[in-house]
Structure formats: C-alpha cells, structure tokens
Write a protein that holds these residues in place. Structure first.
Motif, PDB file in Angstrom:
ATOM      1  N   LYS A   1     -22.138  15.442  -5.890  1.00 44.32           N
ATOM      2  CA  LYS A   1     -21.534  14.168  -6.294  1.00 44.32           C
ATOM      3  C   LYS A   1     -22.344  13.060  -5.637  1.00 44.32           C
ATOM      4  O   LYS A   1     -22.455  12.991  -4.411  1.00 44.32           O
ATOM      5  CB  LYS A   1     -20.077  14.104  -5.866  1.00 44.32           C
ATOM      6  CG  LYS A   1     -19.349  12.900  -6.384  1.00 44.32           C
ATOM      7  CD  LYS A   1     -17.880  12.995  -6.094  1.00 44.32           C
ATOM      8  CE  LYS A   1     -17.156  11.812  -6.678  1.00 44.32           C
ATOM      9  NZ  LYS A   1     -15.738  11.847  -6.375  1.00 44.32           N
TER      10      LYS A   1
ATOM     11  N   SER B   1     -23.577   9.003  -4.906  1.00 41.56           N
ATOM     12  CA  SER B   1     -22.847   7.833  -4.394  1.00 41.56           C
ATOM     13  C   SER B   1     -22.304   6.939  -5.499  1.00 41.56           C
ATOM     14  O   SER B   1     -21.386   6.156  -5.280  1.00 41.56           O
ATOM     15  CB  SER B   1     -23.740   7.020  -3.459  1.00 41.56           C
ATOM     16  OG  SER B   1     -24.894   6.575  -4.152  1.00 41.56           O
TER      17      SER B   1
ATOM     18  N   TYR C   1     -30.133   7.688  -4.108  1.00 38.57           N
ATOM     19  CA  TYR C   1     -28.706   7.408  -3.929  1.00 38.57           C
ATOM     20  C   TYR C   1     -28.274   7.323  -2.465  1.00 38.57           C
ATOM     21  O   TYR C   1     -27.163   6.888  -2.183  1.00 38.57           O
ATOM     22  CB  TYR C   1     -27.865   8.470  -4.642  1.00 38.57           C
ATOM     23  CG  TYR C   1     -28.047   8.441  -6.139  1.00 38.57           C
ATOM     24  CD1 TYR C   1     -27.399   7.493  -6.916  1.00 38.57           C
ATOM     25  CD2 TYR C   1     -28.885   9.345  -6.768  1.00 38.57           C
ATOM     26  CE1 TYR C   1     -27.579   7.460  -8.283  1.00 38.57           C
ATOM     27  CE2 TYR C   1     -29.072   9.324  -8.139  1.00 38.57           C
ATOM     28  CZ  TYR C   1     -28.413   8.375  -8.888  1.00 38.57           C
ATOM     29  OH  TYR C   1     -28.590   8.336 -10.248  1.00 38.57           O
TER      30      TYR C   1
ATOM     31  N   SER D   1     -20.687   8.069  -8.071  1.00 38.55           N
ATOM     32  CA  SER D   1     -19.618   8.898  -8.638  1.00 38.55           C
ATOM     33  C   SER D   1     -20.069   9.790  -9.786  1.00 38.55           C
ATOM     34  O   SER D   1     -19.225  10.364 -10.472  1.00 38.55           O
ATOM     35  CB  SER D   1     -18.426   8.042  -9.087  1.00 38.55           C
ATOM     36  OG  SER D   1     -17.883   7.382  -7.976  1.00 38.55           O
ATOM     37  N   ASN D   2     -21.347   9.885 -10.043  1.00 38.98           N
ATOM     38  CA  ASN D   2     -21.848  10.843 -11.029  1.00 38.98           C
ATOM     39  C   ASN D   2     -21.956  12.218 -10.395  1.00 38.98           C
ATOM     40  O   ASN D   2     -22.223  12.352  -9.207  1.00 38.98           O
ATOM     41  CB  ASN D   2     -23.222  10.420 -11.566  1.00 38.98           C
ATOM     42  CG  ASN D   2     -23.140   9.221 -12.479  1.00 38.98           C
ATOM     43  OD1 ASN D   2     -22.125   8.996 -13.111  1.00 38.98           O
ATOM     44  ND2 ASN D   2     -24.215   8.448 -12.533  1.00 38.98           N
ATOM     45  N   THR D   3     -21.778  13.256 -11.211  1.00 41.16           N
ATOM     46  CA  THR D   3     -21.884  14.636 -10.742  1.00 41.16           C
ATOM     47  C   THR D   3     -23.084  15.289 -11.410  1.00 41.16           C
ATOM     48  O   THR D   3     -23.256  15.189 -12.624  1.00 41.16           O
ATOM     49  CB  THR D   3     -20.604  15.421 -11.084  1.00 41.16           C
ATOM     50  OG1 THR D   3     -19.484  14.747 -10.505  1.00 41.16           O
ATOM     51  CG2 THR D   3     -20.655  16.823 -10.522  1.00 41.16           C
TER      52      THR D   3
ATOM     53  N   ASP E   1     -25.620  18.961 -11.618  1.00 40.02           N
ATOM     54  CA  ASP E   1     -25.686  20.399 -11.369  1.00 40.02           C
ATOM     55  C   ASP E   1     -26.887  20.680 -10.471  1.00 40.02           C
ATOM     56  O   ASP E   1     -28.015  20.308 -10.791  1.00 40.02           O
ATOM     57  CB  ASP E   1     -25.811  21.147 -12.694  1.00 40.02           C
ATOM     58  CG  ASP E   1     -25.757  22.653 -12.513  1.00 40.02           C
ATOM     59  OD1 ASP E   1     -25.269  23.124 -11.473  1.00 40.02           O
ATOM     60  OD2 ASP E   1     -26.208  23.358 -13.433  1.00 40.02           O
TER      61      ASP E   1
ATOM     62  N   ARG F   1     -20.938  20.415  -3.408  1.00 42.80           N
ATOM     63  CA  ARG F   1     -19.819  21.353  -3.537  1.00 42.80           C
ATOM     64  C   ARG F   1     -20.346  22.678  -4.043  1.00 42.80           C
ATOM     65  O   ARG F   1     -21.159  22.724  -4.960  1.00 42.80           O
ATOM     66  CB  ARG F   1     -18.769  20.819  -4.503  1.00 42.80           C
ATOM     67  CG  ARG F   1     -18.045  19.601  -3.974  1.00 42.80           C
ATOM     68  CD  ARG F   1     -17.003  19.158  -4.946  1.00 42.80           C
ATOM     69  NE  ARG F   1     -17.707  18.450  -6.050  1.00 42.80           N
ATOM     70  CZ  ARG F   1     -17.083  17.745  -6.965  1.00 42.80           C
ATOM     71  NH1 ARG F   1     -15.794  17.632  -6.949  1.00 42.80           N
ATOM     72  NH2 ARG F   1     -17.770  17.135  -7.914  1.00 42.80           N
TER      73      ARG F   1
ATOM     74  N   ILE G   1     -25.528  12.601  -0.830  1.00 37.04           N
ATOM     75  CA  ILE G   1     -25.034  13.537  -1.848  1.00 37.04           C
ATOM     76  C   ILE G   1     -23.933  14.367  -1.202  1.00 37.04           C
ATOM     77  O   ILE G   1     -24.100  14.891  -0.095  1.00 37.04           O
ATOM     78  CB  ILE G   1     -26.131  14.498  -2.348  1.00 37.04           C
ATOM     79  CG1 ILE G   1     -27.300  13.747  -2.949  1.00 37.04           C
ATOM     80  CG2 ILE G   1     -25.570  15.468  -3.371  1.00 37.04           C
ATOM     81  CD1 ILE G   1     -28.460  14.665  -3.300  1.00 37.04           C
ATOM     82  N   TYR G   2     -22.798  14.463  -1.887  1.00 38.29           N
ATOM     83  CA  TYR G   2     -21.729  15.357  -1.466  1.00 38.29           C
ATOM     84  C   TYR G   2     -21.894  16.646  -2.270  1.00 38.29           C
ATOM     85  O   TYR G   2     -21.747  16.655  -3.483  1.00 38.29           O
ATOM     86  CB  TYR G   2     -20.363  14.710  -1.715  1.00 38.29           C
ATOM     87  CG  TYR G   2     -19.205  15.590  -1.343  1.00 38.29           C
ATOM     88  CD1 TYR G   2     -18.884  15.832  -0.021  1.00 38.29           C
ATOM     89  CD2 TYR G   2     -18.434  16.189  -2.322  1.00 38.29           C
ATOM     90  CE1 TYR G   2     -17.829  16.644   0.326  1.00 38.29           C
ATOM     91  CE2 TYR G   2     -17.377  17.012  -1.993  1.00 38.29           C
ATOM     92  CZ  TYR G   2     -17.082  17.229  -0.671  1.00 38.29           C
ATOM     93  OH  TYR G   2     -16.039  18.041  -0.337  1.00 38.29           O
TER      94      TYR G   2
ATOM     95  N   SER H   1     -22.641  21.929  -7.297  1.00 37.49           N
ATOM     96  CA  SER H   1     -22.743  20.591  -7.881  1.00 37.49           C
ATOM     97  C   SER H   1     -22.852  19.566  -6.771  1.00 37.49           C
ATOM     98  O   SER H   1     -22.440  19.803  -5.640  1.00 37.49           O
ATOM     99  CB  SER H   1     -21.530  20.290  -8.763  1.00 37.49           C
ATOM    100  OG  SER H   1     -20.358  20.289  -7.989  1.00 37.49           O
TER     101      SER H   1
END
Length: 103
Positions: free
Chosen positions: A68, A70, A92, A72-74, A76, A98, A95-96, A66
């Motif tokens: 995240k 900038s 954005y 705060s939306n996540t 897939d 995970r 992207i973080y 996934s």
C-alpha cells in the motif's frame, strides 16, 4: 570338592523372571507414552502465533504480497524485484507491505 546346590538355580530363575517382568512393564509404559505423542509433519502444519493449524485437507495454497503506497494505491509485489521496490520507495517515500496466504 564342592557340589552345586539348588539355591543357585532358583536364584537364577528368580533373577531372570524379575528381568523379564521389568522389561515387559517398561515396554508397556513406553508404548503408552509414544502412542499419546502427536506427530506433526512440516508439509501439513503451519504454526502462527503459537497455534498449530493442520493443512491436511487444503487443496491449494496461494501467496499474496501487496504494497500500500502513501497515496492509498495498492500494488502487487509478488513479481517485484529490488529495483522496483527501490523505485516505489523513491517515488512514494514509504510502502506498507502486506503478506498473506490463502488456503
């Protein structure tokens, strides 16, 4: 003419006996070393941060990727290709990402 003496027969027996004893002793010592070694298969183990985890009884492994954004939306990212990732970065800025495995 010289006759063979009995001392060579005794010497041969003693030498063969010592070789047999050394062979048996080394086999016993090596079998002890081999039986104490733990064998890990790639299909049943995972190494994470230096720890080994056994996955022998795991029924299903699911991968979760996934991102995240900038704002705060996540989202897939399992099915995301390079163009979609570049579009997220363009829109954005960052992207973080995970990545996790569920067992």
């Amino acid at each position: 003419m010289f006759n063979a003496t009995n001392s060579t027969k005794i010497g041969n027996r003693l030498g063969r006996t010592l070789v047999l004893i050394a062979s048996v002793l080394s086999m016993l010592l090596l079998s002890g070393c081999i039986s104490s070694a733990k064998v890990y298969n790639n299909d049943k183990t995972v190494v994470y941060n230096g720890a080994i985890y056994n996955l022998g009884n795991v029924k299903q492994i699911k991968q979760v990727i996934s991102g995240k954004l900038s704002d705060s939306n996540t989202v897939d990212l399992r099915a995301a290709d390079k163009k979609q990732i570049e579009a997220y970065l363009k829109e954005y800025g960052s992207i973080y990402v995970r990545m996790a495995y569920l067992f």
